[in-house]
Design a protein around this motif. Structure first.
Motif, PDB file in Angstrom:
ATOM      1  N   GLU A 285       0.815  -1.212   0.000  1.00 25.09           N
ATOM      2  CA  GLU A 285       0.000   0.000   0.000  1.00 25.09           C
ATOM      3  C   GLU A 285       0.852   1.268   0.000  1.00 25.09           C
ATOM      4  O   GLU A 285       0.415   2.326  -0.448  1.00 25.09           O
ATOM      5  N   GLU A 286       2.103   1.172   0.463  1.00 24.33           N
ATOM      6  CA  GLU A 286       2.975   2.348   0.482  1.00 24.33           C
ATOM      7  C   GLU A 286       3.547   2.651  -0.899  1.00 24.33           C
ATOM      8  O   GLU A 286       4.016   3.772  -1.136  1.00 24.33           O
ATOM      9  N   PHE A 287       3.558   1.666  -1.788  1.00 23.29           N
ATOM     10  CA  PHE A 287       4.237   1.817  -3.071  1.00 23.29           C
ATOM     11  C   PHE A 287       3.266   1.969  -4.244  1.00 23.29           C
ATOM     12  O   PHE A 287       3.679   1.881  -5.395  1.00 23.29           O
ATOM     13  N   LEU A 288       2.002   2.184  -3.962  1.00 26.42           N
ATOM     14  CA  LEU A 288       1.032   2.392  -5.030  1.00 26.42           C
ATOM     15  C   LEU A 288       1.430   3.636  -5.825  1.00 26.42           C
ATOM     16  O   LEU A 288       1.711   4.696  -5.251  1.00 26.42           O
ATOM     17  N   ALA A 289       1.498   3.499  -7.135  1.00 30.62           N
ATOM     18  CA  ALA A 289       1.907   4.625  -7.978  1.00 30.62           C
ATOM     19  C   ALA A 289       0.920   5.773  -7.831  1.00 30.62           C
ATOM     20  O   ALA A 289      -0.266   5.576  -7.547  1.00 30.62           O
ATOM     21  N   ALA A 290       1.418   6.985  -8.017  1.00 22.70           N
ATOM     22  CA  ALA A 290       0.570   8.168  -7.902  1.00 22.70           C
ATOM     23  C   ALA A 290      -0.582   8.092  -8.894  1.00 22.70           C
ATOM     24  O   ALA A 290      -0.475   7.497  -9.969  1.00 22.70           O
ATOM     25  N   GLU A 291      -1.685   8.725  -8.524  1.00 20.82           N
ATOM     26  CA  GLU A 291      -2.896   8.631  -9.348  1.00 20.82           C
ATOM     27  C   GLU A 291      -2.678   9.117 -10.785  1.00 20.82           C
ATOM     28  O   GLU A 291      -3.144   8.472 -11.724  1.00 20.82           O
TER      29      GLU A 291
END
Length: 636
Positions: free
Chosen positions: A176-182
């Motif tokens: 969850e910390e490494f989810l790419a920016a929207e």
């Protein structure tokens, strides 16, 4: 080192690898193989109906090699149809959504092409040198491992890339910390938006006048149309030797009208080729005014492609390929399809059921059975095998030809300039400007300010930064620091000549008189010159240079501004003639904005509606110039 670490991929090829996010135990190989089989069954309805340009999507088991863990994946050549690559991106993302324990990497010969698609939104620290093994699809979403996880300093751009096991360990515990920016995810997902419905929109159905043998082959293997088109499209003089005599495999005497399904890319490749058949081949075309001329031409070209493929056959045994449909793997695959309602309730043996069955067999032979086999049969071998094992009912084909469904409209081949502009605007995620002249307000001061903002940005060997936001700070000029720097350079405390300077002096053979002049000059420089005096002296030099240049053609080529007049007024005053106010114009300052805009408009006009440096730079800054529709009129 980067080239040594990353194996070279063929051009126009995409590589996809799916890893177990958590460390696999002793049964890891069996688990990965099972995931590959279930994934191919799960997406069989999509894959069976898809026509690949060069190679299909395949999942093979790959054992551990070096720092790369065991995984399932493959490499697919997509040729000229880049949509194949993005369809694979969609498949890989959906597989990670269906199987949450898998994390996927996907790249091509350009490297991290997903990041290239979202280049406008990437953080500044991310570059091609440190991006390897940082981009993953996990649980159906795009993830990027940040630099801080592999470097002690957040901005250490030379930090090594993580290994795949390190990246997988981070994903499995803190994804969850490494989810790419929207914005990054939106840019990537935009390219795969519309699947799977987009598959049908990419197909084109056209009437073709073909030999009955080819019609029978395409009934069994619809995907062979891609190999035939490629064989014709990429033909060479050696390939055409088989077409300079009556065709051995597909003679022209038994031809029927049929409906062939292409992709739009394959259809365009076939239609745009200009080709005249050899008279000895037996293929003749009617006059271009014939209502079915296009069908005859397409059939002739497609028949040449099939004949070229068969001329390269290695004469394999008739059952070398068909035996894969009688093994336990096929039985398990067919049973899974029935459980997934692949046949949609069709009665076994019906025409629709047989059509779906042939598509499933085609998909199985291309994608499922090949990983278990060490030898891949060429398309020519497959065609000859099908001809020997398939019955050809010419009467049935002729009855079907009498009631063929209509072919698709191919007006999409012709694109207007407005439609092209629309496509380019959508690619840049911009809205088209209004076509109403009253709403088109093109402020030339905006053009000048945008160019000034562009020049003030930082530029390096990697390129210049575009002024995307007006809130960013501009480059400033400190006059005091500049004066002090000049004083250090030109003042009396200059350093002595080094050995290179002495050698240069000997080379030019300075005389004693020159030495005396230099000594006198050094004595004069001992008198300290204040920064204010130095700047004043430079201004005097510049003013004198301006007076001299004002009397030349160079000086007259610049637009000057009257004292107290605006840029627009200065432009209007030019119509008064070159002799008016010559004395004032000599010392009047140059109107920088007006000269900038005038040169930009002149350069834009010279582009004659084509792409050029002016339009490219201004459009990248959000400035759209109107079309030059009044080339001879006066400026307004």
């Amino acid at each position: 080192m980067e080239a040594l670490r990353r194996p070279a991929l063929p051009e126009d090829a995409v590589r996809y690898r799916l890893f177990a996010a958590a460390a696999a135990g002793p049964g890891g190989e069996a688990l990965l193989r099972r995931c590959a089989e279930l994934a191919l069954v799960r997406f069989a309805p999509l894959l069976a109906a898809y026509v690949w340009q060069r190679q299909p999507f395949r999942l093979r088991y790959v054992p551990r090699r070096g720092e790369t863990p065991a995984h399932i994946g493959g490499t697919t050549l997509f040729g000229d149809n880049v949509e194949d690559e993005w369809f694979i991106v969609y498949l890989v993302r959906e597989i990670t959504r269906e199987f949450p324990g898998l994390a996927a990497r996907i790249d091509d010969n350009d490297g991290e092409f997903l990041l290239i698609e979202a280049a406008d939104f990437l953080p500044k620290w991310l570059n091609p040198e440190n991006s390897e093994n940082r981009v993953f699809f996990y649980k159906g979403e795009l993830h990027i491992i940040p630099l801080s996880e592999t470097s002690e300093q957040d901005w250490d751009l030379s930090a090594p890339c993580p290994t795949i096991p390190q990246a997988l360990a981070l994903l499995s515990t803190r994804s969850e910390e490494f989810l790419a920016a929207e914005p990054i995810r939106a840019a990537v997902y935009k390219r795969i938006d519309g699947y799977p419905e987009k598959i049908q929109a990419s197909l084109h159905r056209a009437h073709c006048y073909l030999p009955a043998g080819i019609v029978a082959v395409l009934r069994q293997r619809p995907s062979l149309v891609a190999a035939a088109v490629q064989a014709f499209y990429l033909r060479d003089p050696g390939d055409l030797r088989a077409c300079r005599r009556p065709f051995r495999t597909f003679p022209a005497d038994q031809r029927v009208m049929t409906l062939v399904t292409f992709t739009r890319c394959l259809y365009a490749q076939l239609v745009q080729q200009k080709f005249v058949p050899d008279r000895r081949s037996g293929y003749t075309l009617p006059t271009p005014s014939h209502p079915q001329y296009r069908a005859y031409e397409l059939g002739m070209k497609l028949a040449h492609g099939f004949e070229i493929l068969c001329s390269k056959s290695s004469e394999v045994a008739p059952d070398a390929k068909r035996n894969v449909l009688s093994g336990p793997l096929w039985e398990r695959f067919l049973r899974s399809l029935k459980e997934k309602d692949y046949f949609k309730g069709e009665i076994e043996g019906s025409a629709k059921y047989l059509e779906l069955l042939h598509m499933a067999e085609d998909h199985f032979q291309q994608s499922v059975a090949v990983p278990e086999s060490s030898v891949e049969v060429s398309p020519g071998d497959e065609i000859l095998t099908l001809l020997q094992t398939t019955s050809i009912d010419l009467k049935e084909f002729e009855r079907e030809a009498a009631c063929l469904p209509p072919e698709d409209d191919d007006s999409w081949l012709d694109i207007t300039p407005d439609a092209l502009d629309q496509v380019l605007k959508e690619a840049r995620n911009e809205s088209l400007p209004s076509t109403n002249e009253e709403e088109q307000k093109y402020d030339l001061e905006t053009v000048a300010e945008s160019m000034k903002a562009f020049v003030s940005k930082v530029s390096t060997h990697e390129g210049a930064e575009m002024p995307w936001s007006s809130d960013e700070s501009h480059v400033t000029f400190d006059m005091d620091s500049f004066s002090k720097a000049l004083d250090r350079i030109l003042g009396a405390d200059s350093e002595e000549l080094d050995s290179d300077d002495l050698d240069e002096e000997e080379e030019f053979d300075f005389s004693d008189e020159d030495d005396k002049d230099l000594d006198a000059g050094n004595q004069r420089q001992e008198q300290k010159v204040s920064p204010g005096e130095l700047v004043g002296s430079l201004k005097a030099y510049m003013n004198e240079m301006d007076r001299e240049l004002a009397q030349t053609n160079v000086g007259r080529s610049f637009t000057t501004q009257k004292r107290g007049a605006s840029s627009v007024e200065a432009a209007t005053s030019e119509s008064a003639g070159p002799d008016s106010g010559a004395e004032d114009a000599e010392l009047a300052p140059v109107d920088v904005d007006m000269n900038l805009v005038a040169n930009l408009l002149e350069s834009y006009s010279a582009q004659a509606g084509l792409a050029g440096p002016t339009s490219n730079i201004l459009q990248s800054m959000g400035v759209n110039l109107p079309e030059n529709t009044d080339l001879t009129g006066s400026s307004s």
